[in-house]
Design a protein around this motif. Structure first.
Motif, PDB file in Angstrom:
ATOM      1  N   ARG A   1     -14.898  -3.265  -2.851  1.00  0.00           N
ATOM      2  CA  ARG A   1     -15.111  -2.150  -3.771  1.00  0.00           C
ATOM      3  C   ARG A   1     -13.783  -1.590  -4.255  1.00  0.00           C
ATOM      4  NH1 ARG A   1     -17.106   0.106  -7.951  1.00  0.00           N
ATOM      5  NH2 ARG A   1     -17.566   2.322  -7.818  1.00  0.00           N
ATOM      6  N   LEU A   2     -12.799  -1.485  -3.368  1.00  0.00           N
ATOM      7  CA  LEU A   2     -11.474  -1.006  -3.762  1.00  0.00           C
ATOM      8  C   LEU A   2     -10.861  -1.930  -4.803  1.00  0.00           C
ATOM      9  CD1 LEU A   2      -8.977   0.807  -3.474  1.00  0.00           C
ATOM     10  CD2 LEU A   2      -8.281  -0.613  -1.531  1.00  0.00           C
ATOM     11  N   GLN A   3     -10.991  -3.231  -4.625  1.00  0.00           N
ATOM     12  CA  GLN A   3     -10.463  -4.175  -5.607  1.00  0.00           C
ATOM     13  C   GLN A   3     -11.091  -3.942  -6.982  1.00  0.00           C
ATOM     14  OE1 GLN A   3     -11.380  -7.739  -3.165  1.00  0.00           O
ATOM     15  NE2 GLN A   3      -9.232  -8.295  -3.421  1.00  0.00           N
ATOM     16  N   GLU A   4     -12.384  -3.668  -7.012  1.00  0.00           N
ATOM     17  CA  GLU A   4     -13.081  -3.449  -8.273  1.00  0.00           C
ATOM     18  C   GLU A   4     -12.596  -2.179  -8.968  1.00  0.00           C
ATOM     19  OE1 GLU A   4     -17.319  -5.470  -6.790  1.00  0.00           O
ATOM     20  OE2 GLU A   4     -17.088  -3.279  -6.935  1.00  0.00           O
ATOM     21  N   VAL A   5     -12.494  -1.089  -8.194  1.00  0.00           N
ATOM     22  CA  VAL A   5     -12.064   0.182  -8.774  1.00  0.00           C
ATOM     23  C   VAL A   5     -10.610   0.105  -9.217  1.00  0.00           C
ATOM     24  CG1 VAL A   5     -11.623   2.626  -8.265  1.00  0.00           C
ATOM     25  CG2 VAL A   5     -13.743   1.549  -7.495  1.00  0.00           C
ATOM     26  N   ALA A   6      -9.756  -0.491  -8.381  1.00  0.00           N
ATOM     27  CA  ALA A   6      -8.341  -0.620  -8.740  1.00  0.00           C
ATOM     28  C   ALA A   6      -8.176  -1.432 -10.017  1.00  0.00           C
ATOM     29  CB  ALA A   6      -7.571  -1.255  -7.585  1.00  0.00           C
ATOM     30  N   ALA A   7      -8.938  -2.505 -10.148  1.00  0.00           N
ATOM     31  CA  ALA A   7      -8.845  -3.331 -11.351  1.00  0.00           C
ATOM     32  C   ALA A   7      -9.270  -2.544 -12.584  1.00  0.00           C
ATOM     33  CB  ALA A   7      -9.707  -4.582 -11.191  1.00  0.00           C
ATOM     34  N   SER A   8     -10.298  -1.719 -12.454  1.00  0.00           N
ATOM     35  CA  SER A   8     -10.764  -0.933 -13.600  1.00  0.00           C
ATOM     36  C   SER A   8      -9.734   0.095 -14.037  1.00  0.00           C
ATOM     37  CB  SER A   8     -12.076  -0.229 -13.252  1.00  0.00           C
ATOM     38  OG  SER A   8     -11.875   0.835 -12.328  1.00  0.00           O
ATOM     39  N   LEU A   9      -8.857   0.501 -13.122  1.00  0.00           N
ATOM     40  CA  LEU A   9      -7.820   1.492 -13.426  1.00  0.00           C
ATOM     41  C   LEU A   9      -6.465   0.851 -13.711  1.00  0.00           C
ATOM     42  CD1 LEU A   9      -8.687   4.178 -10.714  1.00  0.00           C
ATOM     43  CD2 LEU A   9      -9.163   4.299 -13.168  1.00  0.00           C
ATOM     44  N   GLY A  10      -6.393  -0.477 -13.628  1.00  0.00           N
ATOM     45  CA  GLY A  10      -5.142  -1.163 -13.917  1.00  0.00           C
ATOM     46  C   GLY A  10      -4.109  -1.068 -12.819  1.00  0.00           C
ATOM     47  N   MET A  11      -4.554  -0.876 -11.570  1.00  0.00           N
ATOM     48  CA  MET A  11      -3.625  -0.760 -10.451  1.00  0.00           C
ATOM     49  C   MET A  11      -3.705  -2.014  -9.577  1.00  0.00           C
ATOM     50  SD  MET A  11      -1.376   0.718  -8.580  1.00  0.00           S
ATOM     51  CE  MET A  11      -1.251   2.342  -9.330  1.00  0.00           C
ATOM     52  N   PRO A  12      -2.598  -2.723  -9.358  1.00  0.00           N
ATOM     53  CA  PRO A  12      -2.619  -3.915  -8.497  1.00  0.00           C
ATOM     54  C   PRO A  12      -3.026  -3.549  -7.075  1.00  0.00           C
ATOM     55  CG  PRO A  12      -0.599  -3.829  -9.794  1.00  0.00           C
ATOM     56  CD  PRO A  12      -1.269  -2.501  -9.945  1.00  0.00           C
ATOM     57  N   VAL A  13      -4.043  -4.197  -6.553  1.00  0.00           N
ATOM     58  CA  VAL A  13      -4.498  -3.877  -5.210  1.00  0.00           C
ATOM     59  C   VAL A  13      -3.442  -4.248  -4.176  1.00  0.00           C
ATOM     60  CG1 VAL A  13      -5.642  -6.077  -4.698  1.00  0.00           C
ATOM     61  CG2 VAL A  13      -6.551  -3.943  -3.753  1.00  0.00           C
ATOM     62  N   ALA A  14      -2.559  -5.189  -4.502  1.00  0.00           N
ATOM     63  CA  ALA A  14      -1.486  -5.545  -3.566  1.00  0.00           C
ATOM     64  C   ALA A  14      -0.556  -4.359  -3.323  1.00  0.00           C
ATOM     65  CB  ALA A  14      -0.691  -6.728  -4.107  1.00  0.00           C
ATOM     66  N   MET A  15      -0.365  -3.522  -4.337  1.00  0.00           N
ATOM     67  CA  MET A  15       0.452  -2.324  -4.146  1.00  0.00           C
ATOM     68  C   MET A  15      -0.283  -1.312  -3.260  1.00  0.00           C
ATOM     69  SD  MET A  15       2.102   0.218  -7.015  1.00  0.00           S
ATOM     70  CE  MET A  15       3.494  -0.882  -7.283  1.00  0.00           C
ATOM     71  N   LEU A  16      -1.576  -1.147  -3.499  1.00  0.00           N
ATOM     72  CA  LEU A  16      -2.357  -0.209  -2.696  1.00  0.00           C
ATOM     73  C   LEU A  16      -2.432  -0.655  -1.242  1.00  0.00           C
ATOM     74  CD1 LEU A  16      -5.335   0.507  -5.128  1.00  0.00           C
ATOM     75  CD2 LEU A  16      -3.279   1.883  -4.754  1.00  0.00           C
ATOM     76  N   ASN A  17      -2.337  -1.927  -1.013  1.00  0.00           N
ATOM     77  CA  ASN A  17      -2.468  -2.463   0.339  1.00  0.00           C
ATOM     78  C   ASN A  17      -1.371  -1.969   1.265  1.00  0.00           C
ATOM     79  OD1 ASN A  17      -3.924  -3.991   2.185  1.00  0.00           O
ATOM     80  ND2 ASN A  17      -2.779  -5.865   1.760  1.00  0.00           N
ATOM     81  N   MET A  18      -0.277  -1.477   0.702  1.00  0.00           N
ATOM     82  CA  MET A  18       0.830  -0.957   1.512  1.00  0.00           C
ATOM     83  C   MET A  18       0.669   0.528   1.824  1.00  0.00           C
ATOM     84  SD  MET A  18       4.066  -2.898  -0.311  1.00  0.00           S
ATOM     85  CE  MET A  18       3.663  -2.288  -1.957  1.00  0.00           C
ATOM     86  N   GLN A  19      -0.355   1.174   1.234  1.00  0.00           N
ATOM     87  CA  GLN A  19      -0.514   2.621   1.358  1.00  0.00           C
ATOM     88  C   GLN A  19      -1.569   2.987   2.386  1.00  0.00           C
ATOM     89  OE1 GLN A  19      -1.410   4.102  -2.557  1.00  0.00           O
ATOM     90  NE2 GLN A  19       0.387   3.165  -3.494  1.00  0.00           N
ATOM     91  N   LYS A  20      -1.405   4.169   2.972  1.00  0.00           N
ATOM     92  CA  LYS A  20      -2.403   4.679   3.905  1.00  0.00           C
ATOM     93  C   LYS A  20      -3.649   5.104   3.134  1.00  0.00           C
ATOM     94  CE  LYS A  20       1.097   6.214   7.226  1.00  0.00           C
ATOM     95  NZ  LYS A  20       1.693   7.364   7.963  1.00  0.00           N
ATOM     96  N   PRO A  21      -4.809   5.092   3.797  1.00  0.00           N
ATOM     97  CA  PRO A  21      -6.059   5.369   3.074  1.00  0.00           C
ATOM     98  C   PRO A  21      -6.087   6.703   2.347  1.00  0.00           C
ATOM     99  CG  PRO A  21      -6.521   4.447   5.239  1.00  0.00           C
ATOM    100  CD  PRO A  21      -5.046   4.707   5.193  1.00  0.00           C
ATOM    101  N   TRP A  22      -5.543   7.775   2.932  1.00  0.00           N
ATOM    102  CA  TRP A  22      -5.602   9.085   2.284  1.00  0.00           C
ATOM    103  C   TRP A  22      -4.836   9.073   0.973  1.00  0.00           C
ATOM    104  CZ3 TRP A  22      -1.411  11.910   0.854  1.00  0.00           C
ATOM    105  CH2 TRP A  22      -0.190  11.657   1.479  1.00  0.00           C
ATOM    106  N   PHE A  23      -3.706   8.357   0.946  1.00  0.00           N
ATOM    107  CA  PHE A  23      -2.889   8.346  -0.262  1.00  0.00           C
ATOM    108  C   PHE A  23      -3.529   7.492  -1.352  1.00  0.00           C
ATOM    109  CE2 PHE A  23       0.884   7.147  -2.828  1.00  0.00           C
ATOM    110  CZ  PHE A  23       1.290   8.425  -3.172  1.00  0.00           C
ATOM    111  N   VAL A  24      -4.150   6.394  -0.961  1.00  0.00           N
ATOM    112  CA  VAL A  24      -4.882   5.587  -1.930  1.00  0.00           C
ATOM    113  C   VAL A  24      -6.000   6.418  -2.549  1.00  0.00           C
ATOM    114  CG1 VAL A  24      -6.331   3.545  -2.235  1.00  0.00           C
ATOM    115  CG2 VAL A  24      -4.339   3.440  -0.731  1.00  0.00           C
ATOM    116  N   SER A  25      -6.700   7.175  -1.713  1.00  0.00           N
ATOM    117  CA  SER A  25      -7.786   8.028  -2.192  1.00  0.00           C
ATOM    118  C   SER A  25      -7.314   9.020  -3.232  1.00  0.00           C
ATOM    119  CB  SER A  25      -8.397   8.778  -1.001  1.00  0.00           C
ATOM    120  OG  SER A  25      -9.350   9.718  -1.418  1.00  0.00           O
ATOM    121  N   MET A  26      -6.235   9.724  -2.944  1.00  0.00           N
ATOM    122  CA  MET A  26      -5.742  10.738  -3.855  1.00  0.00           C
ATOM    123  C   MET A  26      -5.082  10.119  -5.083  1.00  0.00           C
ATOM    124  SD  MET A  26      -4.418  13.677  -1.233  1.00  0.00           S
ATOM    125  CE  MET A  26      -4.434  14.901  -2.526  1.00  0.00           C
TER     126      MET A  26
END
Length: 338
Positions: free
Chosen positions: A155-180
């Motif tokens: 689901r995160l991959q789907e939402v990130a793709a819709s917003l133009g954000m590489p999920v590989a970058m999000l993969n380095m972040q803690k869950p709270w920061f990805v959420s915000m």
């Protein structure tokens, strides 16, 4: 109405935290390869590559122009020699929110200092990046995917793709920061910007003209999330993924309540999103109640020195039985809404 058992992270981003989150979240991100062929992400085009055109987004609906008379989300608190002018901030906004009512601008112009949660416009970019990396990024080789169920990761991959954000970058972040970050990015894609937020507006007006006093700092705000368990952070992210498409409706309702000076309405909106689950109660304690007590004590100390202070804090901090207005009343302040 709010969804039972849900924590709406948009409340934290828009109503409570003066963090500048979208600097990383909303910038263009480019996947490049270095001389050795390794993938790296950067905020500028790869060598020999031109920046792509930004995807067009619909402009937000023009909010109703705020009346120049009647009550606003703005209060005067006085006790002894000092006066506090308290304005509830929406940390994201649009150009259509301005100009602000004359009563606010007169109070700002006459104040001895501007008081904010955190002076994000004066932060050093390099220090900010290092701070975010230390607080919001994994430092031990852990990756976000390891903390999520396969369903949530998909689901995160789907939402990130819709917003133009590489999920590989999000993969380095803690869950709270990805959420915000996803919430902030979604708001920006809808046409709302932290640059048009109320606190950013007054920080810009005060620069080199008026003293700016911080009640907190970006480091303190980021450190709040260190107190949340991994399970609590993952829950925040899962609920953000479920509700991210509701941002437009929420923001439009919030703007309407804010422009009408409806403190009870804003408090209701906050309660609906934060106080219907154990996790919400936990966040309310950490993000709201404890900070309200600290900020009201700091404001009282300022006012007791004498002078006039124009205070801009997240709108969610002012109303309610445990809000800053109630806490100042307990300290003997006479409070009037303008």
């Amino acid at each position: 109405m709010g969804m039972p058992g849900r924590v709406r992270i948009i409340h934290l981003v828009v109503l409570l935290l003066g963090l500048c989150l979208t600097g990383a979240a909303s910038a263009e991100v480019y996947e490049c390869r270095d001389a050795a062929g390794a993938v790296r992400f950067q905020d500028r085009p790869c060598a020999g590559m031109e920046a792509p055109l930004r995807e067009a987004v619909d402009a937000p609906a023009r909010p109703t122009v705020q009346a120049q008379s009647g009550e606003h989300f703005f209060w005067r608190a006085s006790a002894g020699a000092g006066e506090l002018y308290l304005l509830g901030s929406i940390h994201f906004g649009t150009a259509q929110m301005y100009p602000l009512p004359e009563v606010m601008m007169r109070a700002f112009q006459g104040a001895d200092a501007l008081v904010v949660e955190a002076d994000v416009l004066n932060a050093d970019p390099m220090q900010t990046a290092q701070l975010v990396a230390s607080k919001a990024m994994y430092q031990d080789g852990t990756r976000l995917q390891q903390q999520l169920s396969p369903q949530t990761w998909t689901r995160l991959q789907e939402v990130a793709a819709s917003l133009g954000m590489p999920v590989a970058m999000l993969n380095m972040q803690k869950p709270w920061f990805v959420s915000m970050s996803l919430t902030a990015l979604a708001l920006k894609r809808l046409g709302y910007s932290e640059d048009q937020g109320i606190d950013a507006h007054f920080l810009g007006l005060a620069r080199d003209k008026k003293q700016v006093i911080e009640l907190e700092s970006m480091a303190q705000q980021l450190s709040l999330f260190d107190r949340l368990s991994t399970a609590e952070q993952v829950m925040m992210l899962e609920q953000t993924l479920d509700e991210i498409e509701q941002g437009k409706a929420f923001f439009e309702e919030l703007l309407s309540l804010w422009q009408a000076g409806d403190a009870a309405g804003v408090q209701r909106l906050f309660d609906e999103g934060m106080l219907k689950s154990a996790a919400g109660e936990r966040l309310n304690q950490v993000i709201m109640i404890e900070r309200n007590r600290q900020m009201s004590a700091a404001l009282d100390a300022l006012a007791r020195q004498g002078g006039e202070y124009f205070v801009v804090v997240g709108a969610g901090h002012l109303p309610g039985p445990e809000g800053i207005l109630a806490l100042l009343r307990e300290r003997g302040y006479d409070i009037n809404q303008y």
